[in-house]
Design an enzyme around this catalytic site. Structure first.
Site, PDB file in Angstrom:
ATOM      1  N   HIS A  27      63.132  50.167  55.538  1.00  0.00           N
ATOM      2  CA  HIS A  27      62.246  51.250  54.976  1.00  0.00           C
ATOM      3  C   HIS A  27      60.932  50.848  55.357  1.00  0.00           C
ATOM      4  O   HIS A  27      60.488  49.988  56.022  1.00  0.00           O
ATOM      5  CB  HIS A  27      62.351  50.926  53.428  1.00  0.00           C
ATOM      6  CG  HIS A  27      61.830  49.477  53.044  1.00  0.00           C
ATOM      7  ND1 HIS A  27      60.669  49.110  52.880  1.00  0.00           N
ATOM      8  CD2 HIS A  27      62.856  48.484  52.483  1.00  0.00           C
ATOM      9  CE1 HIS A  27      60.769  47.752  52.816  1.00  0.00           C
ATOM     10  NE2 HIS A  27      62.034  47.457  52.342  1.00  0.00           N
TER      11      HIS A  27
HETATM   12  P1  TYD Z   1      63.747  46.050  48.890  1.00  0.00           P
HETATM   13  O1  TYD Z   1      62.292  45.932  48.945  1.00  0.00           O
HETATM   14  O2  TYD Z   1      64.667  46.784  49.208  1.00  0.00           O
HETATM   15  O3  TYD Z   1      64.251  44.733  49.477  1.00  0.00           O
HETATM   16  P2  TYD Z   1      63.929  44.203  51.082  1.00  0.00           P
HETATM   17  O4  TYD Z   1      62.824  43.100  51.025  1.00  0.00           O
HETATM   18  O5  TYD Z   1      65.210  43.764  51.904  1.00  0.00           O
HETATM   19  O6  TYD Z   1      63.341  45.407  51.735  1.00  0.00           O
HETATM   20  O7  TYD Z   1      63.913  45.231  47.385  1.00  0.00           O
HETATM   21  C1  TYD Z   1      65.354  45.048  47.076  1.00  0.00           C
HETATM   22  C2  TYD Z   1      65.606  45.188  45.501  1.00  0.00           C
HETATM   23  O8  TYD Z   1      64.608  44.400  44.796  1.00  0.00           O
HETATM   24  C3  TYD Z   1      64.995  46.560  44.918  1.00  0.00           C
HETATM   25  O9  TYD Z   1      66.285  47.058  44.003  1.00  0.00           O
HETATM   26  C4  TYD Z   1      63.781  46.564  44.263  1.00  0.00           C
HETATM   27  C5  TYD Z   1      63.740  44.839  43.841  1.00  0.00           C
HETATM   28  N1  TYD Z   1      62.211  44.489  43.964  1.00  0.00           N
HETATM   29  C6  TYD Z   1      61.491  44.353  42.956  1.00  0.00           C
HETATM   30  O10 TYD Z   1      62.007  44.443  41.760  1.00  0.00           O
HETATM   31  N2  TYD Z   1      60.326  43.831  43.081  1.00  0.00           N
HETATM   32  C7  TYD Z   1      59.844  43.579  44.283  1.00  0.00           C
HETATM   33  O11 TYD Z   1      58.727  42.916  44.350  1.00  0.00           O
HETATM   34  C8  TYD Z   1      60.682  43.660  45.439  1.00  0.00           C
HETATM   35  C9  TYD Z   1      60.014  43.293  46.814  1.00  0.00           C
HETATM   36  C10 TYD Z   1      61.820  44.241  45.268  1.00  0.00           C
END
Ligand code: TYD
Length: 136
Positions: free
Chosen positions: A52
């Protein structure tokens, strides 16, 4: 430090026979005010994170332990940054598509972010990301 340019930031390293120490201060080593910290760990072999871009969120990504690769797509080119030292951070400005891959066993990925968690700030669809970058 250019606040909008993706770059590797060398962090302070206080070498000490008792064990080394590294620190990050907002506006100095991270070119933004730090409003959130999160970390990714226990990543099973072969798994990927990210996939993303953010509309406004700035991040500094550090391999505090172990190693992983951050693949960055700025809409024009795709480049892989291998992180494997706890005293280097990858500054990623908004508008960059990222994927985190090749996590080593016990890798710990520390992320300092400029904004609190906000799902509306995510661009999770690559075609939408490309359309935004190219202004279509
Ligand atoms: P995401 O940012 O998509 O993970 P990645 O690090 O792989 O990009 O987040 C995964 C899940 O965790 C999503 O459901 C949102 C949650 N999340 C939070 O609640 N707070 C946060 O600070 C972050 C980074 C993610």
């Amino acid at each position: 430090m250019n606040t909008q340019k993706l770059e590797i930031v060398e962090l302070p390293k206080i070498v000490d026979p008792r064990g080394n120490l590294t620190f990050i201060e907002g506006h100095t080593h991270a070119p933004f005010e730090i409003r959130r910290t999160y970390w990714i760990y226990d990543v099973p072999g072969g798994e990927k994170r990210g996939g993303h871009a953010y509309r406004t969120n700035h991040e500094l990504i550090v391999a505090v332990s172990g190693s992983f690769d951050v693949v960055i797509d700025d809409g024009t080119a795709r480049r892989t940054h291998s992180l494997n030292r706890s005293y280097y951070g990858l500054y990623v400005p908004p508008g960059h598509w990222r994927e985190l891959v090749n996590f080593s066993t016990n890798a710990l990925c520390l992320v300092l972010a400029s904004g609190v968690y906000d799902e509306a700030d995510y661009i999770r669809n690559y075609e939408s990301f490309n359309a935004l970058r190219t202004g279509i």
